[in-house]
Scaffold this active site. Structure first.
Site, PDB file in Angstrom:
ATOM      1  N   VAL A 163       0.804  -1.315  -0.126  1.00 39.99           N
ATOM      2  CA  VAL A 163      -0.284  -0.120   0.180  1.00 39.99           C
ATOM      3  C   VAL A 163       0.805   1.121  -0.049  1.00 39.99           C
ATOM      4  O   VAL A 163       0.047   2.555  -0.218  1.00 39.99           O
ATOM      5  CB  VAL A 163      -0.899  -0.141   1.153  1.00 39.99           C
ATOM      6  CG1 VAL A 163      -2.065  -1.109   0.928  1.00 39.99           C
ATOM      7  CG2 VAL A 163      -0.219  -0.082   2.550  1.00 39.99           C
ATOM      8  N   ALA A 182       2.133   9.950  15.518  1.00 45.23           N
ATOM      9  CA  ALA A 182       2.355  10.730  14.610  1.00 45.23           C
ATOM     10  C   ALA A 182       1.520  10.546  13.288  1.00 45.23           C
ATOM     11  O   ALA A 182       0.718  11.301  12.591  1.00 45.23           O
ATOM     12  CB  ALA A 182       3.767  11.401  14.150  1.00 45.23           C
ATOM     13  N   LYS A 210      -0.845   8.064  12.973  1.00 48.32           N
ATOM     14  CA  LYS A 210      -2.270   7.926  13.183  1.00 48.32           C
ATOM     15  C   LYS A 210      -3.010   9.100  13.668  1.00 48.32           C
ATOM     16  O   LYS A 210      -4.178   9.465  13.254  1.00 48.32           O
ATOM     17  CB  LYS A 210      -2.317   6.821  14.281  1.00 48.32           C
ATOM     18  CG  LYS A 210      -2.080   5.443  14.171  1.00 48.32           C
ATOM     19  CD  LYS A 210      -2.564   4.762  12.774  1.00 48.32           C
ATOM     20  CE  LYS A 210      -2.449   3.256  12.734  1.00 48.32           C
ATOM     21  NZ  LYS A 210      -3.102   2.753  11.652  1.00 48.32           N
ATOM     22  N   ASN A 265      -6.929   0.227   5.892  1.00 48.16           N
ATOM     23  CA  ASN A 265      -6.657  -0.444   7.271  1.00 48.16           C
ATOM     24  C   ASN A 265      -5.279  -0.876   7.350  1.00 48.16           C
ATOM     25  O   ASN A 265      -4.707  -1.130   8.613  1.00 48.16           O
ATOM     26  CB  ASN A 265      -7.555  -1.444   7.292  1.00 48.16           C
ATOM     27  CG  ASN A 265      -7.201  -2.476   8.571  1.00 48.16           C
ATOM     28  OD1 ASN A 265      -7.221  -2.219   9.442  1.00 48.16           O
ATOM     29  ND2 ASN A 265      -6.784  -3.530   8.235  1.00 48.16           N
ATOM     30  N   SER A 321      -6.153   5.090  15.616  1.00 47.57           N
ATOM     31  CA  SER A 321      -6.012   4.528  16.631  1.00 47.57           C
ATOM     32  C   SER A 321      -6.403   5.271  17.662  1.00 47.57           C
ATOM     33  O   SER A 321      -6.491   6.505  17.522  1.00 47.57           O
ATOM     34  CB  SER A 321      -4.627   3.935  16.797  1.00 47.57           C
ATOM     35  OG  SER A 321      -4.123   3.385  18.104  1.00 47.57           O
ATOM     36  N   TYR A 329       4.256   5.913  15.184  1.00 45.09           N
ATOM     37  CA  TYR A 329       2.805   5.632  15.147  1.00 45.09           C
ATOM     38  C   TYR A 329       1.902   6.776  15.615  1.00 45.09           C
ATOM     39  O   TYR A 329       0.863   6.831  14.650  1.00 45.09           O
ATOM     40  CB  TYR A 329       2.883   4.448  16.259  1.00 45.09           C
ATOM     41  CG  TYR A 329       1.776   3.552  15.976  1.00 45.09           C
ATOM     42  CD1 TYR A 329       1.416   2.898  14.943  1.00 45.09           C
ATOM     43  CD2 TYR A 329       0.603   3.662  17.010  1.00 45.09           C
ATOM     44  CE1 TYR A 329       0.143   2.041  14.737  1.00 45.09           C
ATOM     45  CE2 TYR A 329      -0.605   2.833  16.814  1.00 45.09           C
ATOM     46  CZ  TYR A 329      -0.706   2.137  15.813  1.00 45.09           C
ATOM     47  OH  TYR A 329      -1.930   1.220  15.625  1.00 45.09           O
TER      48      TYR A 329
HETATM   49  P1  NAD Z   1      -2.336  -7.615  11.466  1.00 44.84           P
HETATM   50  O1  NAD Z   1      -0.880  -7.385  11.526  1.00 44.84           O
HETATM   51  O2  NAD Z   1      -2.966  -8.751  11.815  1.00 44.84           O
HETATM   52  O3  NAD Z   1      -2.826  -7.115   9.951  1.00 44.84           O
HETATM   53  C1  NAD Z   1      -2.387  -6.174   9.286  1.00 44.84           C
HETATM   54  C2  NAD Z   1      -2.341  -6.574   7.539  1.00 44.84           C
HETATM   55  O4  NAD Z   1      -1.773  -5.676   6.971  1.00 44.84           O
HETATM   56  C3  NAD Z   1      -1.341  -7.824   7.414  1.00 44.84           C
HETATM   57  O5  NAD Z   1      -1.973  -8.823   6.689  1.00 44.84           O
HETATM   58  C4  NAD Z   1      -0.117  -7.132   6.646  1.00 44.84           C
HETATM   59  O6  NAD Z   1       0.312  -7.923   5.784  1.00 44.84           O
HETATM   60  C5  NAD Z   1      -0.979  -5.988   6.048  1.00 44.84           C
HETATM   61  N1  NAD Z   1       0.258  -5.338   5.611  1.00 44.84           N
HETATM   62  C6  NAD Z   1       1.070  -4.403   6.655  1.00 44.84           C
HETATM   63  N2  NAD Z   1       1.740  -3.657   5.699  1.00 44.84           N
HETATM   64  C7  NAD Z   1       1.338  -3.654   4.519  1.00 44.84           C
HETATM   65  C8  NAD Z   1       1.826  -2.722   3.254  1.00 44.84           C
HETATM   66  N3  NAD Z   1       2.757  -2.200   3.320  1.00 44.84           N
HETATM   67  N4  NAD Z   1       0.900  -3.225   2.310  1.00 44.84           N
HETATM   68  C9  NAD Z   1       0.021  -4.125   2.176  1.00 44.84           C
HETATM   69  N5  NAD Z   1      -0.431  -4.743   3.249  1.00 44.84           N
HETATM   70  C10 NAD Z   1       0.369  -4.449   4.490  1.00 44.84           C
HETATM   71  O7  NAD Z   1      -2.612  -6.001  12.297  1.00 44.84           O
HETATM   72  P2  NAD Z   1      -4.061  -5.508  12.935  1.00 44.84           P
HETATM   73  O8  NAD Z   1      -3.844  -5.573  14.515  1.00 44.84           O
HETATM   74  O9  NAD Z   1      -5.363  -6.086  12.240  1.00 44.84           O
HETATM   75  O10 NAD Z   1      -3.843  -3.911  12.478  1.00 44.84           O
HETATM   76  C11 NAD Z   1      -4.638  -3.419  11.580  1.00 44.84           C
HETATM   77  C12 NAD Z   1      -4.726  -1.900  11.652  1.00 44.84           C
HETATM   78  O11 NAD Z   1      -5.484  -1.439  12.804  1.00 44.84           O
HETATM   79  C13 NAD Z   1      -3.219  -1.327  11.668  1.00 44.84           C
HETATM   80  O12 NAD Z   1      -3.408  -0.156  10.806  1.00 44.84           O
HETATM   81  C14 NAD Z   1      -3.249  -0.893  12.924  1.00 44.84           C
HETATM   82  O13 NAD Z   1      -2.265   0.060  13.186  1.00 44.84           O
HETATM   83  C15 NAD Z   1      -4.533  -0.594  13.539  1.00 44.84           C
HETATM   84  N6  NAD Z   1      -4.736  -0.760  14.929  1.00 44.84           N
HETATM   85  C16 NAD Z   1      -4.686  -1.858  15.541  1.00 44.84           C
HETATM   86  C17 NAD Z   1      -4.751  -2.183  16.984  1.00 44.84           C
HETATM   87  C18 NAD Z   1      -4.707  -3.549  17.607  1.00 44.84           C
HETATM   88  O14 NAD Z   1      -4.697  -3.354  18.966  1.00 44.84           O
HETATM   89  N7  NAD Z   1      -4.467  -4.450  16.922  1.00 44.84           N
HETATM   90  C19 NAD Z   1      -5.324  -0.827  17.692  1.00 44.84           C
HETATM   91  C20 NAD Z   1      -5.216   0.290  16.736  1.00 44.84           C
HETATM   92  C21 NAD Z   1      -5.340   0.535  15.499  1.00 44.84           C
END
Ligand code: NAD
Length: 252
Positions: free
Chosen positions: A64, A157, A159, A90, A142, A155
């Site tokens: 992405v 900055a 978000k 996402n 987030s 992170y």
């Molecule tokens: P996860 O690691 O389970 O899933 C993230 C997915 O994104 C993975 O499949 C990965 O391969 C893909 N990805 C990462 N970098 C990529 C790139 N450059 N191009 C294409 N795909 C890419 O993580 P998650 O916990 O489901 O997190 C998803 C989102 O939610 C993230 O943006 C994260 O910052 C945000 N978030 C998560 C939490 C939490 O507690 N899990 C809290 C707040 C925000």
């Protein structure tokens, strides 16, 4: 279960965690989902599971942070569907170190995946979203885009940047009158493959739960439901807003 009937939805980071749960939730509501991720093998597994619910769903394997990949995807989606109804930006991850210890490369990688990708997705998918007539962009921020935490400079900055980029997008779309809305989602501590290692440490888990009023970690589906609401017509008067889904962490 028809809240997204006749809609085409693109979900980035859809091979795992919250992105996969969102693709699943959207498919249950009759969307055709395009699952995007850079992890090819995991993406193929995810697509197979989604196609059991929504056979027309498809995948796009790309990074992405690549501008060219977004341009190519816009052409592919235009040829295949002629429109896009929902864009879920996402994909993301964090590199957590103090400012003193975080390398500049890690700073740039974190900002690129969490923030630059949202700009690119918004820019190149907008013509397709405008063809929907009722397009919806939902950006993953987030609680760390609202309240800071130590060792999370890049992170937080990124978000926080997503939070403001969302509002600018909402205003530009309203001004253009293109029918596209744009909102952000702000999760707290959610159990996913991204956080599994950290939450497996009893001391850390205890500390996180101590400041979570609902006293449990969020589930990926909790966040998927927030995305669903903002993607659907039920939120048709919401744009530029931020939906916090954090078990109450940021109330305190
Ligand atoms: P996860 O690691 O389970 O899933 C993230 C997915 O994104 C993975 O499949 C990965 O391969 C893909 N990805 C990462 N970098 C990529 C790139 N450059 N191009 C294409 N795909 C890419 O993580 P998650 O916990 O489901 O997190 C998803 C989102 O939610 C993230 O943006 C994260 O910052 C945000 N978030 C998560 C939490 C939490 O507690 N899990 C809290 C707040 C925000």
């Amino acid at each position: 279960m028809t809240r997204l009937a006749n809609k085409v939805a693109l979900v980035t980071g859809a091979a795992s965690g919250i992105g996969f749960a969102t693709a699943q939730r959207f498919a249950e509501e009759q969307a055709v989902v395009v699952l995007a991720d850079r992890n090819g093998p995991l993406l193929a597994e995810a697509l197979a599971r989604i196609q059991e619910i929504s056979p027309e769903s498809d995948s796009a394997c790309f990074d992405v942070t690549s501008e060219q990949a977004w341009k190519d995807l816009a052409t592919t989606l235009m040829n295949r569907f002629g429109k896009l109804d929902v864009l879920i930006n996402n994909a993301g991850f964090g590199r957590f170190q103090s400012i003193a210890n975080l390398s500049y490369d890690d700073w740039k990688a974190t900002v690129a995946v969490n923030l630059d990708s949202v700009f690119l997705g918004t820019k190149y998918m907008m013509p397709l979203l405008a063809r929907s007539g009722s397009g919806s962009i939902v950006n993953m921020s987030s609680m760390r885009g609202i309240v800071a935490g130590p060792n999370a400079s890049a992170y937080c900055a990124a978000k926080g940047g997503v939070r403001m980029l969302t509002k600018v997008t909402a205003l530009e779309c309203a001004e253009a009158g293109n029918g596209v809305r744009c909102n952000s989602v702000h999760p707290g501590h959610v159990e996913t493959p991204l956080t599994a290692a950290a939450y497996a440490k009893p001391e850390l888990a205890k500390e996180f739960l101590a400041h979570t009023p609902l006293a449990r970690f969020g589930k990926a589906r909790d966040i998927a439901n927030a995305f669903l609401f903002l993607a659907s017509e039920e939120s048709s008067y919401m744009t530029g807003s931020e939906l916090v889904v954090d078990g109450g962490v940021t109330c305190q």
